[in-house]
Write an enzyme that holds these catalytic residues in place. Sequence first.
Site, PDB file in Angstrom:
ATOM      1  N   THR A 188      -9.604   2.788   6.997  1.00 54.84           N
ATOM      2  CA  THR A 188      -8.602   0.955   6.891  1.00 54.84           C
ATOM      3  C   THR A 188      -6.709   0.787   7.707  1.00 54.84           C
ATOM      4  OG1 THR A 188      -8.409   0.725   4.791  1.00 54.84           O
ATOM      5  CG2 THR A 188     -10.470  -0.397   6.257  1.00 54.84           C
ATOM      6  N   SER A 201      -5.646   5.741  10.943  1.00 55.72           N
ATOM      7  CA  SER A 201      -6.699   5.540  11.374  1.00 55.72           C
ATOM      8  C   SER A 201      -6.931   4.731  12.928  1.00 55.72           C
ATOM      9  CB  SER A 201      -7.739   6.113  11.373  1.00 55.72           C
ATOM     10  OG  SER A 201      -9.352   6.534  11.641  1.00 55.72           O
ATOM     11  N   LEU A 202      -7.290   3.337  11.549  1.00 59.77           N
ATOM     12  CA  LEU A 202      -8.216   2.086  12.466  1.00 59.77           C
ATOM     13  C   LEU A 202      -6.939   1.730  13.841  1.00 59.77           C
ATOM     14  CD1 LEU A 202      -9.910  -0.512  12.037  1.00 59.77           C
ATOM     15  CD2 LEU A 202      -8.144  -1.594  10.003  1.00 59.77           C
ATOM     16  N   SER A 203      -5.261   1.382  13.210  1.00 58.43           N
ATOM     17  CA  SER A 203      -5.201   1.058  14.199  1.00 58.43           C
ATOM     18  C   SER A 203      -5.330   1.884  15.459  1.00 58.43           C
ATOM     19  CB  SER A 203      -3.395   0.903  13.984  1.00 58.43           C
ATOM     20  OG  SER A 203      -2.877   2.387  13.916  1.00 58.43           O
ATOM     21  N   ASN A 242      -5.324   8.729   1.942  1.00 61.09           N
ATOM     22  CA  ASN A 242      -4.805   7.911   2.763  1.00 61.09           C
ATOM     23  C   ASN A 242      -5.278   9.286   4.200  1.00 61.09           C
ATOM     24  OD1 ASN A 242      -5.474   5.541   2.440  1.00 61.09           O
ATOM     25  ND2 ASN A 242      -3.312   4.886   3.693  1.00 61.09           N
ATOM     26  N   GLU A 243      -4.419   9.869   4.545  1.00 71.38           N
ATOM     27  CA  GLU A 243      -4.790  10.513   5.641  1.00 71.38           C
ATOM     28  C   GLU A 243      -3.617  12.072   5.903  1.00 71.38           C
ATOM     29  OE1 GLU A 243      -1.501   7.973   6.166  1.00 71.38           O
ATOM     30  OE2 GLU A 243      -3.798   7.608   6.863  1.00 71.38           O
ATOM     31  N   ASP A 293       0.328  -1.343  -0.352  1.00 70.82           N
ATOM     32  CA  ASP A 293      -0.233   0.081   0.376  1.00 70.82           C
ATOM     33  C   ASP A 293       1.254   1.310   0.292  1.00 70.82           C
ATOM     34  OD1 ASP A 293      -2.105  -1.510  -0.158  1.00 70.82           O
ATOM     35  OD2 ASP A 293      -2.680  -0.735   2.185  1.00 70.82           O
ATOM     36  N   ASP A 296      -0.318  12.257  21.431  1.00 74.24           N
ATOM     37  CA  ASP A 296       0.652  11.890  20.661  1.00 74.24           C
ATOM     38  C   ASP A 296       0.877  12.781  19.251  1.00 74.24           C
ATOM     39  OD1 ASP A 296       2.004  11.034  23.265  1.00 74.24           O
ATOM     40  OD2 ASP A 296       1.785   8.911  21.992  1.00 74.24           O
TER      41      ASP A 296
END
Length: 292
Positions: A188, A191-193, A147-148, A74, A177
């Site tokens: 996915t 953010s998911l983690s 993604n972000e 990815d 943090d």
Amino acid sequence: MRIAIFGKTFPDEQKVFLKRLLGVLSASGIEYTIYKPFYDFYKSDAIDLESPATFSDAAEIRNNVDFLFSIGGDGTLLHTLSLVRDSGIPVLGFNTGRLGFLSSIGRDETEWAIDCLLKNKYSLESRSLLKLVSDEPLFHDIDFALNELTVSKVNPDSMISISVSANGAFLNNYWADGLIVATPTGSTAYSLSCGGPIITPDSKNIIITPISIHNLTVRPLVLPDNAVIEITVDARNQQYSVSLDSRMATASTDTKLIIRKEVFNINLVQIDGKNFFTTLRDKLMWGQDKRN
């Protein structure tokens, strides 16, 4: 059909995959051009490849290719954004990495995927991007993310204070943090983690997910993707880190960030028989109980 091939370096056992892929393309009568640094890596490593056409930047493939193949994981596919930009070139990810939410085609599916392309057995998924506007040119003209966007502390010994407003209304002051502003595609990823929700790609949302938040009552928040988000940061050493997908920069606390939806999207190729939910089940092993 003409294909642009992008990749980075990867382990020896995966080098065979590139030769196999090129062989399939040639046998199918498909023209291809390879990202020059990727080709040079194999050439210098004494890998026997024919001398193909190569390209080095976005301008060389704009209006000149039908698809871009991303070879890797990815992270590699996220790097293709600097080449695809607003050209509309569809991207298909071949996963030679690990999890692979975006790079959904496994190494054993190569021939099948290319055959589906030739037979028009595919669809295009339009994925939204985030646009960053800041007081200083942190990322120059590659100021968008699939993604972000993430802000995070530089000093490991102390938290940062992140003040966030949405559409001009004050939202919260996060002692954490860091903070993730994610697209549905990025739901996915990082953010998911951090406990963020999974959002389907067509949801038209933006997710705000704190990283190691000091106040445990503060939870991830889902906003409509027409929201304009403003972020300012206070840090003990007057600096903080900003990342757009895999690209990173350091900003001063005087720098204000404005995040909104980008005006263009990225097209990802979805081969018939695969979709977001099959990917979730495969990658997250939903419904698979190892005790049985």
